[in-house]
Design a protein around this motif. Structure first.
Motif, PDB file in Angstrom:
ATOM      1  N   ALA A  47       0.803  -1.216   0.000  1.00 58.85           N
ATOM      2  CA  ALA A  47       0.000   0.000   0.000  1.00 58.85           C
ATOM      3  C   ALA A  47       0.843   1.276   0.000  1.00 58.85           C
ATOM      4  CB  ALA A  47      -0.922   0.002   1.215  1.00 58.85           C
ATOM      5  N   PHE A  48       2.135   1.134   0.148  1.00 57.58           N
ATOM      6  CA  PHE A  48       3.016   2.294   0.268  1.00 57.58           C
ATOM      7  C   PHE A  48       4.050   2.266  -0.841  1.00 57.58           C
ATOM      8  CE2 PHE A  48       1.505   1.120   4.474  1.00 57.58           C
ATOM      9  CZ  PHE A  48       0.887   2.301   4.860  1.00 57.58           C
ATOM     10  N   GLU A  49       3.737   2.907  -1.938  1.00 58.43           N
ATOM     11  CA  GLU A  49       4.653   2.966  -3.078  1.00 58.43           C
ATOM     12  C   GLU A  49       4.796   4.409  -3.531  1.00 58.43           C
ATOM     13  OE1 GLU A  49       3.104   0.333  -6.022  1.00 58.43           O
ATOM     14  OE2 GLU A  49       3.466  -1.446  -4.820  1.00 58.43           O
ATOM     15  N   GLY A  50       5.834   4.678  -4.286  1.00 63.86           N
ATOM     16  CA  GLY A  50       6.036   6.010  -4.820  1.00 63.86           C
ATOM     17  C   GLY A  50       6.995   6.833  -3.987  1.00 63.86           C
ATOM     18  N   PRO A  51       7.179   8.076  -4.397  1.00 68.61           N
ATOM     19  CA  PRO A  51       8.193   8.920  -3.760  1.00 68.61           C
ATOM     20  C   PRO A  51       7.891   9.273  -2.303  1.00 68.61           C
ATOM     21  CG  PRO A  51       6.917  10.189  -5.347  1.00 68.61           C
ATOM     22  CD  PRO A  51       6.502   8.749  -5.497  1.00 68.61           C
ATOM     23  N   ASP A  52       6.639   9.235  -1.898  1.00 73.20           N
ATOM     24  CA  ASP A  52       6.277   9.586  -0.522  1.00 73.20           C
ATOM     25  C   ASP A  52       6.012   8.354   0.339  1.00 73.20           C
ATOM     26  OD1 ASP A  52       6.412  12.303  -1.166  1.00 73.20           O
ATOM     27  OD2 ASP A  52       4.320  12.328  -1.821  1.00 73.20           O
ATOM     28  N   ALA A  53       6.422   7.184  -0.134  1.00 73.70           N
ATOM     29  CA  ALA A  53       6.099   5.930   0.551  1.00 73.70           C
ATOM     30  C   ALA A  53       6.612   5.906   1.990  1.00 73.70           C
ATOM     31  CB  ALA A  53       6.653   4.744  -0.229  1.00 73.70           C
ATOM     32  N   ALA A  54       7.836   6.314   2.213  1.00 75.95           N
ATOM     33  CA  ALA A  54       8.402   6.255   3.567  1.00 75.95           C
ATOM     34  C   ALA A  54       7.635   7.175   4.517  1.00 75.95           C
ATOM     35  CB  ALA A  54       9.880   6.616   3.554  1.00 75.95           C
ATOM     36  N   ALA A  55       7.302   8.376   4.070  1.00 74.91           N
ATOM     37  CA  ALA A  55       6.555   9.316   4.920  1.00 74.91           C
ATOM     38  C   ALA A  55       5.146   8.800   5.186  1.00 74.91           C
ATOM     39  CB  ALA A  55       6.497  10.693   4.265  1.00 74.91           C
ATOM     40  N   GLU A  56       4.513   8.222   4.164  1.00 77.40           N
ATOM     41  CA  GLU A  56       3.169   7.670   4.343  1.00 77.40           C
ATOM     42  C   GLU A  56       3.194   6.478   5.303  1.00 77.40           C
ATOM     43  OE1 GLU A  56       1.833   6.820   0.397  1.00 77.40           O
ATOM     44  OE2 GLU A  56       1.685   8.941  -0.124  1.00 77.40           O
ATOM     45  N   MET A  57       4.188   5.631   5.152  1.00 80.33           N
ATOM     46  CA  MET A  57       4.300   4.472   6.034  1.00 80.33           C
ATOM     47  C   MET A  57       4.583   4.924   7.464  1.00 80.33           C
ATOM     48  SD  MET A  57       6.633   1.049   5.650  1.00 80.33           S
ATOM     49  CE  MET A  57       5.675   0.351   4.320  1.00 80.33           C
ATOM     50  N   ALA A  59       3.664   7.748   8.877  1.00 82.34           N
ATOM     51  CA  ALA A  59       2.419   8.289   9.436  1.00 82.34           C
ATOM     52  C   ALA A  59       1.466   7.158   9.825  1.00 82.34           C
ATOM     53  CB  ALA A  59       1.754   9.223   8.424  1.00 82.34           C
ATOM     54  N   PHE A  60       1.347   6.156   8.969  1.00 86.49           N
ATOM     55  CA  PHE A  60       0.466   5.032   9.271  1.00 86.49           C
ATOM     56  C   PHE A  60       0.946   4.270  10.506  1.00 86.49           C
ATOM     57  CE2 PHE A  60      -0.278   0.467   8.929  1.00 86.49           C
ATOM     58  CZ  PHE A  60      -1.656   0.449   9.056  1.00 86.49           C
ATOM     59  N   LEU A  61       2.228   3.926  10.523  1.00 87.85           N
ATOM     60  CA  LEU A  61       2.756   3.129  11.637  1.00 87.85           C
ATOM     61  C   LEU A  61       2.694   3.874  12.966  1.00 87.85           C
ATOM     62  CD1 LEU A  61       5.798   1.403   9.915  1.00 87.85           C
ATOM     63  CD2 LEU A  61       3.662   0.315  10.690  1.00 87.85           C
ATOM     64  N   SER A  62       2.774   5.192  12.930  1.00 93.18           N
ATOM     65  CA  SER A  62       2.685   5.957  14.178  1.00 93.18           C
ATOM     66  C   SER A  62       1.312   5.782  14.829  1.00 93.18           C
ATOM     67  CB  SER A  62       2.974   7.437  13.937  1.00 93.18           C
ATOM     68  OG  SER A  62       1.913   8.045  13.221  1.00 93.18           O
ATOM     69  N   ARG A  63       0.319   5.426  14.016  1.00 88.79           N
ATOM     70  CA  ARG A  63      -1.028   5.181  14.542  1.00 88.79           C
ATOM     71  C   ARG A  63      -1.328   3.682  14.668  1.00 88.79           C
ATOM     72  NH1 ARG A  63      -1.641   8.469  10.149  1.00 88.79           N
ATOM     73  NH2 ARG A  63      -2.729   6.821   9.019  1.00 88.79           N
ATOM     74  N   HIS A  64      -0.419   2.836  14.204  1.00 86.92           N
ATOM     75  CA  HIS A  64      -0.684   1.399  14.137  1.00 86.92           C
ATOM     76  C   HIS A  64       0.417   0.608  14.849  1.00 86.92           C
ATOM     77  CE1 HIS A  64      -2.536  -2.204  12.425  1.00 86.92           C
ATOM     78  NE2 HIS A  64      -1.345  -2.623  12.075  1.00 86.92           N
ATOM     79  N   HIS A  65       0.430   0.665  16.157  1.00 85.34           N
ATOM     80  CA  HIS A  65       1.288  -0.185  16.992  1.00 85.34           C
ATOM     81  C   HIS A  65       2.785   0.105  16.929  1.00 85.34           C
ATOM     82  CE1 HIS A  65      -2.356  -2.473  17.490  1.00 85.34           C
ATOM     83  NE2 HIS A  65      -2.394  -2.769  16.204  1.00 85.34           N
ATOM     84  N   ALA A  66       3.200   1.246  16.430  1.00 88.47           N
ATOM     85  CA  ALA A  66       4.636   1.554  16.391  1.00 88.47           C
ATOM     86  C   ALA A  66       4.834   3.022  16.742  1.00 88.47           C
ATOM     87  CB  ALA A  66       5.217   1.228  15.018  1.00 88.47           C
ATOM     88  N   SER A  67       4.690   3.344  18.015  1.00 86.06           N
ATOM     89  CA  SER A  67       4.774   4.749  18.421  1.00 86.06           C
ATOM     90  C   SER A  67       6.210   5.278  18.519  1.00 86.06           C
ATOM     91  CB  SER A  67       4.057   4.960  19.756  1.00 86.06           C
ATOM     92  OG  SER A  67       4.630   4.137  20.749  1.00 86.06           O
ATOM     93  N   LEU A  71      12.129   3.029  16.111  1.00 84.29           N
ATOM     94  CA  LEU A  71      11.657   1.704  15.724  1.00 84.29           C
ATOM     95  C   LEU A  71      10.923   1.761  14.392  1.00 84.29           C
ATOM     96  CD1 LEU A  71      11.786  -1.130  16.669  1.00 84.29           C
ATOM     97  CD2 LEU A  71       9.769  -0.750  18.056  1.00 84.29           C
ATOM     98  N   ARG A  72      10.112   2.798  14.206  1.00 84.19           N
ATOM     99  CA  ARG A  72       9.430   2.972  12.911  1.00 84.19           C
ATOM    100  C   ARG A  72      10.441   3.138  11.793  1.00 84.19           C
ATOM    101  NH1 ARG A  72       6.145   6.698  15.581  1.00 84.19           N
ATOM    102  NH2 ARG A  72       7.015   8.403  14.359  1.00 84.19           N
TER     103      ARG A  72
END
Length: 85
Positions: A47-57, A59-67, A71-72
């Motif tokens: 679900a995370f592809e393209g030039p903004d993939a790392a930033a999108e991932m 943001a998602f992980l900060s809300r999904h069990h990886a505060s 570690l993120r």
């Protein structure tokens, strides 16, 4: 893709050996915390592809069990190394 990650790390002052350490830490965290629900890293990273993939991932992980931001970062580096090979 991996070359771009290493280059961006070098340009930002991060030693290339850090990538290996992050990959190992990211792999260990994935095994410990994620495999219960996500057996394969591609189940998440698709679900995370393209030039903004790392930033999108991030943001998602900060809300999904990886505060924890460190570690993120390790998990994201590991995800990206798995999908770029």
């Amino acid at each position: 893709m991996r070359t771009a990650i290493v280059l961006s790390m070098v340009l930002s002052g991060v030693a290339p050996g850090t990538l290996l350490a992050e990959n190992e830490e990211g792999a260990a965290y994935f095994q410990q915390a994620c495999t219960r629900c996500h057996r394969n890293p591609s189940e998440v990273s698709y679900a995370f592809e393209g030039p903004d993939a790392a930033a999108e991932m991030d943001a998602f992980l900060s809300r999904h069990h990886a505060s924890d931001p460190d570690l993120r970062a390790a998990l994201i580096a590991w995800f990206r190394s798995q999908t770029s090979e």
